[in-house]
Scaffold this active site. Sequence first.
Site, PDB file in Angstrom:
ATOM      1  N   TYR A  54      20.216 -11.226 -10.039  1.00  0.00           N
ATOM      2  CA  TYR A  54      21.007 -11.823 -11.122  1.00  0.00           C
ATOM      3  C   TYR A  54      22.473 -11.432 -10.974  1.00  0.00           C
ATOM      4  CZ  TYR A  54      18.869 -14.786 -14.524  1.00  0.00           C
ATOM      5  OH  TYR A  54      18.355 -15.882 -15.138  1.00  0.00           O
ATOM      6  N   GLU A  56      25.225 -13.133 -13.100  1.00  0.00           N
ATOM      7  CA  GLU A  56      26.027 -13.954 -14.022  1.00  0.00           C
ATOM      8  C   GLU A  56      27.483 -13.510 -13.993  1.00  0.00           C
ATOM      9  OE1 GLU A  56      24.606 -14.173 -18.009  1.00  0.00           O
ATOM     10  OE2 GLU A  56      22.879 -15.397 -17.453  1.00  0.00           O
ATOM     11  N   THR A 226      28.139 -32.302  -2.990  1.00  0.00           N
ATOM     12  CA  THR A 226      26.871 -31.601  -2.793  1.00  0.00           C
ATOM     13  C   THR A 226      26.966 -30.885  -1.457  1.00  0.00           C
ATOM     14  OG1 THR A 226      25.961 -33.561  -1.742  1.00  0.00           O
ATOM     15  CG2 THR A 226      25.456 -33.263  -4.059  1.00  0.00           C
TER      16      THR A 226
HETATM   17  C1  LIG Z   1      23.900 -37.298  -4.626  1.00  0.00           C
HETATM   18  C2  LIG Z   1      25.108 -37.524  -5.410  1.00  0.00           C
HETATM   19  C3  LIG Z   1      25.406 -36.734  -6.527  1.00  0.00           C
HETATM   20  C4  LIG Z   1      24.471 -35.766  -7.199  1.00  0.00           C
HETATM   21  O1  LIG Z   1      23.718 -34.955  -6.514  1.00  0.00           O
HETATM   22  P1  LIG Z   1      22.374 -34.264  -7.034  1.00  0.00           P
HETATM   23  O2  LIG Z   1      22.390 -33.039  -6.250  1.00  0.00           O
HETATM   24  O3  LIG Z   1      21.277 -35.223  -6.717  1.00  0.00           O
HETATM   25  O4  LIG Z   1      22.487 -34.006  -8.508  1.00  0.00           O
HETATM   26  C5  LIG Z   1      26.620 -36.949  -7.160  1.00  0.00           C
HETATM   27  N1  LIG Z   1      27.465 -37.877  -6.718  1.00  0.00           N
HETATM   28  C6  LIG Z   1      27.203 -38.671  -5.671  1.00  0.00           C
HETATM   29  C7  LIG Z   1      28.201 -39.695  -5.258  1.00  0.00           C
HETATM   30  C8  LIG Z   1      26.018 -38.536  -4.980  1.00  0.00           C
HETATM   31  O5  LIG Z   1      25.754 -39.348  -3.964  1.00  0.00           O
END
Ligand SMILES: *Cc1c(COP(=O)(O)O)cnc(C)c1O
Length: 443
Positions: A54, A56, A226
């Site tokens: 943890y 935080e 991501t």
């Molecule tokens: C995949 C994606 C996200 C979100 O990703 P997650 O990890 O699935 O929540 C946000 N914006 C765009 C343009 C994406 O292609």
Amino acid sequence: MERYPHLKQTDYEIYDLIRLQTLYESTTLKMIASESYVSFSVLEACGSILTNKYAEGNVGARYYEGNELVDKIETLAIDRAKQLFHAEHANVQPYSGSPANHAVYRALLKTGDKLMGMPVPSGGHLTHGWKVNFSGLDYVQIPYSPDPETGKFDMDQIRQTAKKERPKMIWVGATAYPHKIEYKDFAEIAEEINAYLVADIAHINALIIAGVHPDPVPYCDIVSSTSHKMLRGPRAGFLLSKVEDRFQSTYCPEHKLNLAQRIDRAVFPGLQGGPHLHIIAGMATAFHEAMMPEFKNYGVQIVKNAKKLAELLLAKGYRLAGGGTDTHLLILDFRNEQFTGKEAAKALAKSGIIANFNMVPGDPRSPFVTSGVRLGTQSLTAMGMNETDMEKVADWIHRVCRNITRIDEESPNIRQEIADFCSQFQIPGIYPYRPITRHVPIK
Ligand SMILES: *Cc1c(COP(=O)(O)O)cnc(C)c1O
């Protein structure tokens, strides 16, 4: 070689399903545009004991003791993110792309504020203001879409809408837009109406790193991403930004926080508790891999493969949304066909080509069936495929689409050919632990 000896002993059911999924992913063509293959190193970091801890808070300011080493790990992830994208500030704690985008709203807007974004059927993401998502429920989306004729952004149209509606923030980024995005043009519009400009590069980050797609960092207040998808890190999100807020004096005078501080606070304690340190370690490893020269080659080859595949499919008489691609992404346009995008995606999957059905610009069919199929070349490129291999891929796609009405007869042959073909490649994170090379049907 046994890959998961402990799991095999203690939980055979989960072990066996992971084994079968590995087999599935190593005997099919992974053409879902948002997936890829992570390395063994990323898997090891993500599977490490860091999941126990943890922490935080932020580096140097934690609410739990014992985080000296963990601080070093998160610092590495942050520094590498900044170095990789030439950003002033990075936050690597968001649990995934959607929570990262949620933090952007919390940092920049008040509930009920207007933002400009693309609706999901036009290629936008749920979190860009779509009606069933928090972003559409708590904020007001002013929609913009690619031109239905050309499939590309019409900047004059977008400028007109922006000037009329004066949103406080503009999202630029997509889940299904096959062309380059000129952030500079969006930045001019954002400047004219005093709006924040936020890029979402979840789909295309590796192309930016490789220099084959325009770079949003110089032009945008925040860049969200991501680390899975083509970056080939763990499932997580990260935020890059400027430190200072362009609208500090007028926008958020009560807090006196700069942009970087507002983002950090929006993530923790605004939306999340303890960061996932095993994932942050995996992210740091993926950033490290993305700094290698081979990663640039990967980014360059993704686009070469997509362009080659587009050229081959066009030559076979297929239509592509926007007429082609200059990214990793192609959208087959089946508006003139008897079959739907969904039927095509199911027939392709049965034959070993895994993709998804997708709306095309101006789609007359419902979002539940659509007239399109979205394809991405990043996973095939990660396997080591080049333009010559795209000829086989195009032939298989053609064989499936030509035989949709009798796909049950045709698909087992294609499925086996694809499984045999895949066995020639050393798939990251899988080779040499491939369970067997022959394909086993899923029951
Ligand atoms: C995949 C994606 C996200 C979100 O990703 P997650 O990890 O699935 O929540 C946000 N914006 C765009 C343009 C994406 O292609």
